[in-house]
Design an enzyme around this catalytic site. Structure first.
Site, PDB file in Angstrom:
ATOM      1  N   GLY A  94      17.045  63.468 -49.932  1.00 28.85           N
ATOM      2  CA  GLY A  94      15.748  63.970 -49.489  1.00 28.85           C
ATOM      3  C   GLY A  94      15.734  64.168 -47.988  1.00 28.85           C
ATOM      4  CG  LEU A  95      14.974  61.623 -45.415  1.00 31.38           C
ATOM      5  CD1 LEU A  95      15.974  60.770 -44.663  1.00 31.38           C
ATOM      6  CD2 LEU A  95      13.565  61.256 -45.041  1.00 31.38           C
ATOM      7  CB  CYS A  96      15.905  68.389 -46.714  1.00 36.98           C
ATOM      8  SG  CYS A  96      15.914  68.082 -48.490  1.00 36.98           S
ATOM      9  N   GLY A  97      12.265  68.252 -46.047  1.00 41.29           N
ATOM     10  CA  GLY A  97      11.063  69.049 -46.273  1.00 41.29           C
ATOM     11  C   GLY A  97      10.873  69.402 -47.738  1.00 41.29           C
TER      12      GLY A  97
END
Length: 375
Positions: free
Chosen positions: A139-142
């Site tokens: 994750g951590l990709c908008g």
């Protein structure tokens, strides 16, 4: 003194208009300061000072935001370095793919007058469709993973409305976890991606769809992935993987073929001490084949050998484009998170200085009042 219930989370879409309502989503766990009596520390939306806490709690909060800023900025730089390598992988693999297209085109020109049965290009009435959905592993990709999953959901609804059966081949941990939680969606196989796509990983996917299509378990294979457009934009697309176009073009689900031979190459540089992006257009040069080219072997044998290879190259390219889009989305999300942390630190510092000034002023007034009382 302690701070009231003010929870700050790190987000790729911050709202900086209200510092007390700032939202962050990060690799860090959400941190929350201890609570106390609301009368002693309350966020006020109407007053100019929107965050009121004790000095110790404000110092702790400022240090926490500084640490978060360092982490998000480091993640942004790591993603920027990786997206450069991902772009290079896409561009470096282009000559091989385009040369295959030229060979397929020339062989097809010689076979126009012959009745040749080639399994991978055979078009038959569609009763069942296989959807190869490529997502990320982290994750951590908008909204990167969410966008491609929504695209898959919309396509599944379309197939249901048309009365067609379907099955899903999920590639990527995020997609796997999504489909595992939804047992009503038939999944043929779960596959995990890697940090850098390789021909071996692409071959595993290509072999699976090849066996499904040749055995006539499915009549069409569609590839759902995120096409890399720029560092701030990526588009979820659906391409027809099988049956292959006789001339080797890449076509969408409506049969419209697109020319993907021109790439935009993004280079990260520094200008006046700030990170900037420069864009270059790269046109891949391929070998021009003579129209009177003669093949030593039978063209059908050449096609049987080249089409699986071309199928593998198309899957590999989709994996590389998806990875480049994921890294670009992560870089953008971490950039927003860093900017948000800087703004939050600035607001907290202002509140801290005001609280400190008010405390010093109060102590001075107490001293003056005490001195006047002794006179």
């Amino acid at each position: 003194m302690s701070c009231s219930n003010l929870t700050m989370l790190v987000s790729s879409k911050p709202s900086l208009s209200d510092p007390s309502n700032l939202s962050f989503r990060s690799v860090l766990n959400p941190f929350q300061l201890p609570t106390q009596n609301p009368a002693s520390c309350t966020p006020s939306r109407s007053s100019s000072t929107q965050i009121q806490c004790g000095l110790r709690e404000l110092r702790t909060r400022i240090e926490s935001v500084k640490n978060t800023q360092k982490i998000t900025e480091a993640m942004k730089l790591v993603a920027a370095a990786k997206v450069r390598r991902a772009q290079e992988a896409v561009v470096n693999g282009r000559p091989f793919s385009e040369t295959l297209v030229e060979v397929l085109y020339n062989i097809n020109e010689q076979l126009q007058t012959e009745d040749v049965d080639i399994p991978l290009t055979k078009v038959r009435p569609v009763k069942k469709v296989a959807l190869v959905v490529i997502t990320g592993d982290r994750g951590l990709c908008g909204g990167f993973n969410n966008a491609i999953i929504k695209k898959a959901e919309a396509r599944i609804r379309e197939l249901k409305e048309l009365g067609l059966q379907f099955t899903v081949i999920s590639v990527g941990k995020k997609g796997n976890s999504y489909f595992i939680r939804r047992p009503y969606i038939p999944v043929d196989k779960f596959l995990e991606g890697g940090t850098l796509p390789t021909a071996k990983e692409a071959q595993a996917i290509a072999d699976d769809v090849f066996s499904l299509f040749v055995s006539e378990e499915v009549d069409k294979v569609e590839l759902l992935y995120t096409k890399f457009v720029s560092l701030v934009k990526s588009d979820p697309v659906i391409h027809t993987l099988l049956p292959l176009s006789p001339k080797g073009e890449i076509c969408d689900i409506n049969g419209v073929c697109v020319d993907a031979a021109e790439d935009e190459f993004f280079r990260l540089t520094t200008k006046e001490g700030k990170l900037t992006v420069e864009r270059d257009v790269v046109r891949t040069k391929t070998i021009d084949f003579s129209p009177i080219l003669q093949f030593e072997q039978d063209p059908v044998q050449i096609l049987d050998a080249l089409l699986p290879l071309y199928l593998n190259s198309q899957v590999l390219r989709a994996l590389q484009e998806s990875l480049a889009s994921e890294l670009a989305a992560r870089m953008s999300a971490m950039s927003n998170a860093t900017d948000n942390a800087i703004e939050l630190k600035k607001n907290l510092s202002i509140v801290y200085n005001r609280e400190r000034q008010a405390k010093i002023t109060g102590e001075i007034l107490e001293i003056v009042a005490g001195a006047n009382a002794l006179q």
